[in-house]
Motif scaffolding. Structure first.
Motif, PDB file in Angstrom:
ATOM      1  N   ILE A  47      -1.676  29.150  51.689  1.00 51.12           N
ATOM      2  CA  ILE A  47      -0.913  28.421  50.668  1.00 51.12           C
ATOM      3  C   ILE A  47       0.513  28.174  51.148  1.00 51.12           C
ATOM      4  N   ASN A  48       1.121  29.184  51.745  1.00 53.57           N
ATOM      5  CA  ASN A  48       2.505  29.070  52.200  1.00 53.57           C
ATOM      6  C   ASN A  48       2.644  28.346  53.536  1.00 53.57           C
ATOM      7  N   GLY A  49       1.553  28.138  54.225  1.00 53.63           N
ATOM      8  CA  GLY A  49       1.606  27.461  55.518  1.00 53.63           C
ATOM      9  C   GLY A  49       2.214  28.329  56.610  1.00 53.63           C
ATOM     10  N   CYS A  50       1.972  29.633  56.556  1.00 51.28           N
ATOM     11  CA  CYS A  50       2.510  30.544  57.573  1.00 51.28           C
ATOM     12  C   CYS A  50       1.487  30.702  58.694  1.00 51.28           C
ATOM     13  N   ALA A  51       1.664  29.936  59.748  1.00 53.95           N
ATOM     14  CA  ALA A  51       0.706  29.926  60.849  1.00 53.95           C
ATOM     15  C   ALA A  51       0.580  31.290  61.519  1.00 53.95           C
ATOM     16  N   ALA A  94      -4.054  36.075  43.644  1.00 52.81           N
ATOM     17  CA  ALA A  94      -3.199  35.803  44.808  1.00 52.81           C
ATOM     18  C   ALA A  94      -2.632  34.389  44.749  1.00 52.81           C
ATOM     19  N   GLU A  95      -3.462  33.424  44.383  1.00 56.87           N
ATOM     20  CA  GLU A  95      -2.991  32.040  44.305  1.00 56.87           C
ATOM     21  C   GLU A  95      -1.930  31.867  43.228  1.00 56.87           C
ATOM     22  N   GLN A  96      -2.189  32.370  42.035  1.00 53.09           N
ATOM     23  CA  GLN A  96      -1.201  32.196  40.976  1.00 53.09           C
ATOM     24  C   GLN A  96       0.054  33.024  41.247  1.00 53.09           C
ATOM     25  N   GLY A  97      -0.103  34.181  41.869  1.00 53.79           N
ATOM     26  CA  GLY A  97       1.052  34.998  42.223  1.00 53.79           C
ATOM     27  C   GLY A  97       1.893  34.382  43.322  1.00 53.79           C
ATOM     28  N   THR A  98       1.298  33.533  44.114  1.00 52.21           N
ATOM     29  CA  THR A  98       2.019  32.829  45.177  1.00 52.21           C
ATOM     30  C   THR A  98       2.658  31.552  44.650  1.00 52.21           C
TER      31      THR A  98
END
Length: 157
Positions: A47-51, A94-98
Motif C-alpha cells: 500500500i505504501n509502495g515501500c520496495a 492492516a489496510e484500514q490502519g494504513t
C-alpha cells in the motif's frame, strides 16, 4: 536508484535506530502467527509502495514456507480464495490502519469486530503494533529511497 541516506550508518541516529529496530524483533515473538505477520507486513508495504520492505517480507515469507501463489495474491486478497478468514480480517485491519487518512473514522467498527472474532487481545495488540511499526519503517525507507532487490533472508534478525 541511489539511497539518499544510509540511516543505519549515521551515528546521530544509531541509538534511536537500535531501539526502533529492536521493537521489530520483539514483534516477531508476539503471539500473532508468523504467516499472518509476514502477510500483513507485505500488504502494508505494498500500500505504501515501500520496495525495500516488499522485497524483505516477500523473501522472509517464502523462506518460512509461504507459497508463491499466496504471496502473489496478497495485493488482491479480497478476490483470492487462498486466505483464511482470520488472515482476511488481519489484512482488512492492516489496510484500514494504513489508510487512516482515507476514512474519517480510521479503522471501522466492522473491520475491528471481524478481527476481534479471530484474534484475542494479545494478538490484536500485536497486529496493531505491527501495522504501526510497518508504516513507520515504510516511511523511513521511502523518504530515504532505500533500494530493493538485495535483501538477504535473516539480514535484520
Amino acid at each position: 536508484m541511489d539511497t539518499r541516506l544510509n540511516y543505519f550508518a549515521t551515528p546521530a541516529a544509531g541509538e534511536a535506530l537500535k531501539h526502533f529496530m529492536s521493537a521489530g524483533k520483539v514483534l516477531k515473538d508476539m503471539p500473532l502467527p508468523a504467516t499472518t505477520q509476514e502477510l500483513v507486513a507485505l500488504r502494508v508495504s505494498q500500500i505504501n509502495g515501500c520496495a525495500a520492505c516488499i522485497d524483505m517480507h516477500t523473501k522472509e515469507a517464502a523462506a518460512a514456507g509461504e507459497s508463491p501463489v499466496r504471496l502473489n495474491l496478497v495485493a488482491a486478497w479480497r478476490e483470492a480464495t487462498v486466505f483464511t478468514e482470520a488472515e482476511r480480517a488481519a489484512l482488512a485491519l492492516a489496510e484500514q490502519g494504513t489508510r487512516v487518512a482515507d476514512a474519517a473514522a480510521g479503522v471501522s467498527d466492522e473491520v475491528w469486530t471481524r478481527a476481534a472474532r479471530h484474534y484475542d487481545e494479545e494478538q490484536l495488540t500485536a497486529l496493531v503494533m505491527l501495522v504501526s511499526f510497518m508504516n513507520a519503517v515504510n516511511r523511513l525507507n521511502i523518504i530515504t529511497q532505500q533500494p530493493a532487490g538485495e535483501y538477504r533472508v535473516g539480514q535484520f534478525h
